[in-house]
Design a protein around this motif. Structure first.
Motif: not given
Length: 434
Positions: A237-241, A308-315
């Motif tokens: 998926g999209f990156p996870v930061i 994260s399957l739909r968009a980048p994720v900021i945590v």
């Protein structure tokens, strides 16, 4: 040693045997090492016990300088929830009851290199004329079978230790002399960190709250929330930061800016669904509090996997925060007491979803305090401790930097929010594919 027992129904030998077995299941009394956090800026003071008189030198002489009013106590038992809560209650009672003439130091008893062998307790030097501490300790031991109390007496260059139980009729004395011991290779607290202060799999944290269900009703509600989460495995998926850092380093400002500029999903750990329970678990001892926050990370991981399957994720905070604060709190004294940089205690849990990138925001202590003052918000006990205890802050920051797989990339968050965002965008472009 002197033993004082509440009943004559058992022989003295039987009573002594039962007490020793209950206290020191990890090994005989003379095989254990005792440690006292006498000075937070130095190594703990270590000693063992011997049947023969031993000459004390240097720091040990200083520790046992007034042996007429010296005591220590340790909390033992097989029920870890009861043991943790008893230790917390005693710590509060000693703080609230003893006078300014009583010095209370953190203490522990352990078997060298034996995991989970640490018994936590306190060392007390009573300089008052009334020796109030003795009465307080007697009261504690009468109320709690899991409390073992030692008293100390001095004879020239020698000092011996005596153990006593709840006060009654039977009394016997055998001397066990204090013997200086070499410093431990690792701070003793590190023996008990794994799946007690820091959790390395969901099942271990889950078990702690299960054991609390009868005494903390909210535990059942938290476990229900965990059970309701779908066990989603993250695909491509999209990156996870993840954005980490002490309170007031600019995490909220940066995460919001990244959400907008990257068209990302913003998540927080612990997740919002646990917010109603945070105050309740923040009041519990570390074992229970850490298990609660560990489960929060696993709930967040489920949300990350979906989003994260739909968009980048900021945590906003994740496992690094949970581990760094826990390790810094568990390990007493100086920064050098932390687990070594290559310790497995810094390894990421195998069953917890890993992010693609972790950024650690840092600012000067003065700037952080100014920002906190401007915000005027309520702080957790640990966040308040960061403001007044530079040593604790240094330990938290160092623990952050030692966590591996993934490790943190440090970002200077002192410049303007626009400059910090520019720095972070550059780091993301170099590491993550969009």
């Amino acid at each position: 040693m002197r033993f004082l027992f509440p009943s004559n129904s058992l022989s003295l030998t039987q009573s002594i045997t039962m007490l020793k077995r209950a206290m020191f299941r990890c090994g005989p009394l003379c095989s254990r090492v005792f440690a006292v956090e006498f000075d937070l800026h130095t190594e703990p003071l270590y000693f063992t016990l011997s049947s023969n008189p031993q000459v004390l030198h240097g720091d040990q002489q200083q520790l046992f300088e007034d042996c007429g009013k010296l005591f220590s106590l340790y909390v033992h038992g097989e029920n870890r929830i009861e043991k943790a809560r008893t230790h917390a209650e005693i710590k509060h009672k000693l703080s609230a009851t003893l006078s300014r003439d009583c010095e209370v130091f953190e203490a522990s008893s352990f078997m060298p290199n034996v995991r989970n062998s640490v018994l936590k307790g306190f060392f007390i030097r009573d300089k008052s004329t009334t020796c109030l501490s003795k009465e307080v300790l007697k009261s504690l031991q009468q109320q709690r079978k899991s409390v073992c109390v030692f008293s100390y007496e001095r004879e020239g260059q020698h000092c011996w230790q005596e153990i006593w139980s709840a006060v009654h009729h039977v009394e016997e004395s055998v001397k066990q002399y204090i013997k200086p011991a070499a410093a431990a290779a690792h701070h003793p607290s590190t023996l008990n960190i794994s799946n007690s202060d820091v959790f390395y799999c969901m099942d271990e944290a889950y078990k702690v709250l299960q054991e609390c269900a009868d005494i903390i009703p909210e535990s059942k509600e938290v476990l229900k929330l965990v059970d309701e989460q779908l066990k989603t495995t993250r695909g491509d998926g999209f990156p996870v930061i993840v954005i980490e850092g002490l309170d007031a380093t600019g995490k909220t400002t940066l995460t919001e800016a990244l959400r907008e500029s990257l068209n990302a999903t913003l998540l927080k750990s612990p997740p919002q669904c646990l917010a109603p329970f945070r105050q309740r678990f923040d009041s519990e001892p570390p074992l229970i509090r850490r298990a609660f926050y560990a489960l929060g990370n696993y709930i967040t991981a489920t949300h990350i996997a979906k989003e994260s399957l739909r968009a980048p994720v900021i945590v906003d905070r994740y496992w690094h925060s949970t581990a760094a604060y826990a390790i810094a709190t568990a390990v007493g004294g100086r920064v050098e007491n932390l687990p070594k940089p290559d310790s497995e205690l810094y390894w990421w849990p195998e069953d917890l979803l890993q992010p693609d990138m972790v950024l650690l925001l840092t600012v000067s202590p003065e700037e952080r305090v100014r920002r906190l003052r401007d915000r005027g918000q309520d702080k957790t006990t640990e966040e308040a401790e960061l403001e007044i205890n530079q040593l604790f802050r240094l330990k938290v920051e160092e623990a952050y930097k030692r966590i591996q797989n993934p490790s943190c990339i440090t970002v200077d968050a002192s410049p303007s929010p626009q400059e910090v965002l520019k720095q972070v965008h550059h780091l993301i472009r170099n590491k993550c594919y969009f």
